[in-house]
Design an enzyme around this catalytic site. Structure first.
Site, short mmCIF file in Angstrom:
data_model
loop_
_atom_site.label_atom_id
_atom_site.label_comp_id
_atom_site.label_asym_id
_atom_site.label_seq_id
_atom_site.Cartn_x
_atom_site.Cartn_y
_atom_site.Cartn_z
N CYS A 42 0.86 -1.19 0.00
CA CYS A 42 0.00 0.00 0.00
C CYS A 42 0.89 1.24 0.00
O CYS A 42 2.07 1.16 0.35
CB CYS A 42 -0.95 0.00 1.20
SG CYS A 42 -0.09 0.10 2.78
N CYS A 45 2.65 1.88 3.27
CA CYS A 45 3.76 0.94 3.47
C CYS A 45 4.99 1.43 2.71
O CYS A 45 6.11 1.45 3.24
CB CYS A 45 3.37 -0.45 2.98
SG CYS A 45 1.81 -1.08 3.60
N CYS A 113 -10.00 -13.49 22.78
CA CYS A 113 -10.37 -12.10 23.05
C CYS A 113 -9.14 -11.23 22.87
O CYS A 113 -8.02 -11.72 22.74
CB CYS A 113 -10.95 -11.94 24.46
SG CYS A 113 -9.76 -12.26 25.77
N CYS A 116 -6.38 -11.69 25.49
CA CYS A 116 -5.62 -12.92 25.25
C CYS A 116 -4.57 -12.67 24.17
O CYS A 116 -3.40 -13.06 24.30
CB CYS A 116 -6.55 -14.04 24.79
SG CYS A 116 -7.93 -14.38 25.88
N ASP A 522 -18.36 -0.60 -16.08
CA ASP A 522 -17.90 -0.87 -17.43
C ASP A 522 -19.10 -1.42 -18.20
O ASP A 522 -20.05 -1.93 -17.60
CB ASP A 522 -16.77 -1.88 -17.39
CG ASP A 522 -16.36 -2.34 -18.78
OD1 ASP A 522 -16.16 -1.49 -19.64
OD2 ASP A 522 -16.26 -3.57 -18.98
#
Length: 858
Positions: A42, A45, A113, A116, A522
């Site tokens: 991206c 990045c 979760c 965790c 298109d």
């Protein structure tokens, strides 16, 4: 994509993969290095990588290429080298491929979760050689990219287990499947559940003695600890804590070990705080400690159950493909695991069986239910030469299929992998929640300390009450429901879409699609079928439709033009045989000529017949002894006479059709009109989009103005632009992006790649089995079915609504309970059940509603 669609590697964008090693060469006295950085996918990045590399001395030019994941660096060899450049790429958070790196997926089903996941991330942070670690609590997996020269798989697994979570399976990143072991029995009969029920029994027994009116005089003193008397109810409550609190305290230990302030640590502090206050200060908070242990264990079970529901939606995708295939080898049939089936093998699929691999039909005919891949509700007929996909169902016939893709690279595997990876592309709301939650827990913990210390003076309550208020706030300090509110919604929406033939490649794209104001289409292959077909046959001068098609077929069957192919196909469907052909000749720019059964015939534009001397303004339509089409009846108004130049041909052309006249040197035999047919669902889909709230629909095409206008009017788009080159389509999209907040471009994913990339959201049509389409667009409609587009827009809208509801509801409940605690109106059990278990269950259940959104038959 636009800037709003970019993502950073910190958010889990991209995935590491092996690639070509770095290459170097000299250029004008400087050295140039090319490195593969697959995670650099991206603009954000690329910006980070470029900034990091430029910090080195001797760097002359840096060219990060997002589309190919390649980084080209020009540098002075006297000041730096490739290793230093690779180190700066690593410092930016990205991995240079093929330098000893490997990616594995670890199944950690107990990691269900955000807290965790935080403990696991902290534990992995202490392992040398780990380049990136992505925790996915919604699927119970951890994806780790590491340097196999610096660490080993078992070291990573040990680190995860040191955080208190069991690794049940390890697979390569490209393997399909959840990597999650099948658990025997329900979550409600697990070992933790049994301990919870035992804890609940002792809490209930303790209450019997605690409430003295039930058993007057029975709550006798049974001993003392540190000078504090212990009664029967106290002992029963302590046993409840010992059984129900084991897993909580274990989790709290690992949280403390990894310096992670999460719900396990907070609950452990609350339980131990209540016990210390009871034993050391005589505050008698055993009931509160037991209630916390029992109710929080129930809350954890509810959360696990809720997360299992979310995971099951993805597991259903993974279960589509069979584990075994019947393969023809050595003159017989063998049943093999699909992983052992090789490209080129021939697999046998009998009626009712699932197709195990992508492939091409070698023998047999059958109807195949492709709904699991494309979402098509009607089985598709398959015969020799047709493509079939793994996970689809052979309805009735016998098929022999030659395998064209390995199990790890078939269409279903790519869909599953992309759905899993989609969790990495986080929505803007999800990123906001993560930033907010980083401040939420410390603030509430500080508030808990403040309330505990100030309540006796401010509210005039006893210290024991103040401690209970503080413990209650600690329960509310973990934003689990708040953090999980967005991921479960995204997973539910993306997996629901995948099961209906729509592949969404990230939560950010799901969010963006729900905010689209304009949809651009298109024309060819999107609004139309992309294949020319004969739409009208008008016989003239006493000929029949059969006569016209016979002559047209004879003239066109040697032509390679798509118009000729369409005419030959129509004649074949009508059962019309071709005449004997001699002296075929192509007349450049006008048509063709050939002798049919010895008679010269022509087929071509009206100008060809004008050159032959025909008066095209006065041609008789066939009314007796022939087939008169609706068009002929409308055009033939006077004496069965047509004016081809001013009436018939222009009217057909105004409908976007190409007109071919067929005749001899002395007679015009008929007209054949050919067009790219509009998809039957196109008009309804556009109408549905408008009713769902899309402000504007636009058609962008390279076709001529006349044809574009006819198609635009037929399908009902608000506007159209014709005769556009690819770069002009991109410019048109850019203009729309500047004018509107969100623009979706719908195309075939190959020819329209630049326009798809320029739009806020790119949607590819008919992507099943097409690598390019799957890779080009943000969202792929697996079948050539435009009715999936309104479904996609509705699902995205609903998903955005559910995410908003989950975020604000969980935040409001937590904040409301926290603010009410100092006033003594929130008992500790309400904080556990409503603030934690209740909201986690509620947001998950709300997210599961997205699975009810279904495509409608227009």
């Amino acid at each position: 994509m636009t800037e709003s669609d970019s993502c950073s590697n910190d958010d889990g964008c991209g995935s590491a993969s092996d690639g070509p090693p770095p290459t170097t060469h000299s250029h004008d006295g400087a050295h140039v290095a090319q490195l593969s950085v697959p995670e650099m996918d991206c603009p954000s990045c690329a910006g980070k990588v470029e900034s990091s590399v430029r910090e080195l001395s001797g760097i002359k030019a840096v060219d990060p290429q997002v589309a190919t994941g390649r980084l080209t660096v020009e540098y002075d060899e006297a000041e730096t080298d490739v290793d230093a450049i690779a180190a700066r790429v690593d410092a930016a958070g990205y991995t240079v491929a093929d330098d000893g790196g490997e990616t594995l997926r670890f199944s950690v089903p107990e990691m269900d979760c955000a807290s965790c996941a935080g403990k696991v991330e902290s534990a992995l942070g202490g392992v040398d050689g780990i380049r990136s670690a992505e925790t996915r609590p919604t699927t119970g997996t951890v994806v780790v990219t590491y340097d196999r020269n610096a660490t080993a798989e078992q070291d990573i697994a040990s680190a995860i287990e040191s955080a208190g979570y069991e690794v049940t399976e390890t697979t390569g990143k490209d393997d399909t499947g959840t990597g999650q072991q099948d658990e025997n029995g329900s979550i409600w009969t697990s070992s933790r559940a049994l301990k919870t029920w035992v804890s609940g029994v002792f809490v209930a027994l303790g209450l019997v003695f605690f409430l003295e009116f039930l058993l007057p005089g029975a709550n006798a003193q049974v001993g003392s600890v540190l000078g504090t008397a212990l009664h029967v109810d106290d002992v029963l409550f302590l046993i409840a804590v010992a059984t129900g609190g084991q897993e909580i305290l274990r989790g709290g230990y690992y949280s403390l070990k990894n310096r992670n302030l999460d719900i396990d640590l907070l609950m452990s502090i609350a339980i131990l705080g209540a016990l210390v206050a009871s034993l050391a200060f005589g505050e008698a908070l055993y009931f509160e400690a037991a209630t916390l242990a029992f109710l929080f264990s129930i809350a954890e079970l509810l959360e696990r159950y809720s997360m299992d529901r979310a995971r099951n939606s993805l597991a259903e995708l993974m279960d589509l493909s069979p584990d075994e295939a019947t393969v023809k080898r050595d003159g017989g049939e063998q049943v093999l695991p699909v992983d052992e089936v090789q490209v080129g093998d021939v697999v046998v699929i009998r009626p009712g069986e699932k197709i195990p691999m992508d492939g091409e039909v070698l023998d047999g005919t059958s109807a195949v239910n492709q709904a699991p891949i494309t979402g098509e509700s009607v089985p598709v007929d398959k015969t020799e030469g047709d493509e079939v996909y793994a996970g689809t169902i052979n309805e009735e016939g016998y098929l022999e299929v030659q395998v064209t893709a390995a199990a790890s690279d078939n269409t279903l595997s790519r869909i599953v992998q992309m759905v899993e990876d989609a969790q990495s592309n986080k929505t803007e709301r999800e990123q906001f929640v993560e930033r907010f939650s980083a401040y939420y827990t410390p603030v509430v913990v500080a508030f808990a300390v403040l309330v505990t210390l100030s309540s006796p003076a401010v509210f005039g309550v006893a210290w024991s009450t103040a401690v209970v208020h503080g413990l209650t706030l600690l329960v509310l300090a973990c934003p689990c429901a708040f953090v999980i509110s967005t991921p479960v919604s995204v997973v539910s929406g993306i997996t629901s879409a995948a099961k209906n033939g729509v592949l969404i490649k990230g939560g950010n794209h799901l969010e963006a699609m729900g905010a689209v104001d304009v949809v651009a289409f298109d024309k060819t292959g999107t609004l139309t079928k992309g294949e020319l077909t004969v739409t009208d046959v008008i016989p003239l001068n006493g000929n029949t439709e059969q006569d016209v098609l016979q002559c047209a077929r004879g003239l066109e069957q040697r032509s390679e033009h798509p118009i000729g192919e369409a005419i030959v196909a129509r004649a074949g469907t009508a059962g019309v045989e071709s005449a004997e052909i001699d002296d075929f000749e192509s007349i450049t720019g006008k048509g063709v000529r050939a002798d049919l059964d010895g008679t010269p015939h022509y087929a071509g534009k009206p100008g060809l017949f004008e050159d032959l001397g025909f008066d095209l303004s006065h041609v008789h339509a066939t009314t007796d002894g022939g087939v008169v089409t609706k068009t002929a009846q409308q055009l033939c108004e006077r004496n069965n006479c047509l004016d081809l130049l001013d009436d018939a041909v222009p009217e057909l052309q105004a409908e976007g059709k190409t007109v071919v006249i067929v005749g001899t040197e002395t007679e015009i035999e008929g007209i054949v009109a050919v067009a790219d047919e509009v998809r039957p669902e196109a008009k309804a889909a556009i109408s549905r989009l408008r009713s769902l709230g899309v402000e504007r629909t636009v058609m962008l095409t390279g076709d001529n103005e006349r044809t574009a206008g006819a198609i635009a009017r037929e399908v009902g788009v608000d506007d159209y632009q014709a005769e556009l080159l690819p770069d002009e389509k991109v410019a048109a999209i850019d203009d729309l992006v500047e004018e509107y907040d969100g623009v979706a471009m719908v195309g075939d994913g190959i020819n329209d790649a630049p326009a798809l990339a320029s739009a806020t959201v790119g949607v590819a049509m008919g992507a099943a089995g097409t690598d390019t389409a799957l890779e080009t667009a943000d969202i792929a409609l697996m079948s050539d079915d435009l009715s999936k587009l309104p479904y996609l827009y509705e699902l995205a809208n609903d998903a955005n609504g559910v995410i908003r509801q989950n975020i604000w509801a969980s935040l409001a409940v937590k904040a409301g309970l926290a603010l009410a605690v100092p006033f003594g109106v929130v008992p500790i059990w309400a904080a556990v059940l409503a603030g934690d278990a209740g909201m986690t269950t509620a947001v998950t259940g709300n997210a599961m509603r997205l699975s009810r959104v279904r495509p409608t038959d227009e």
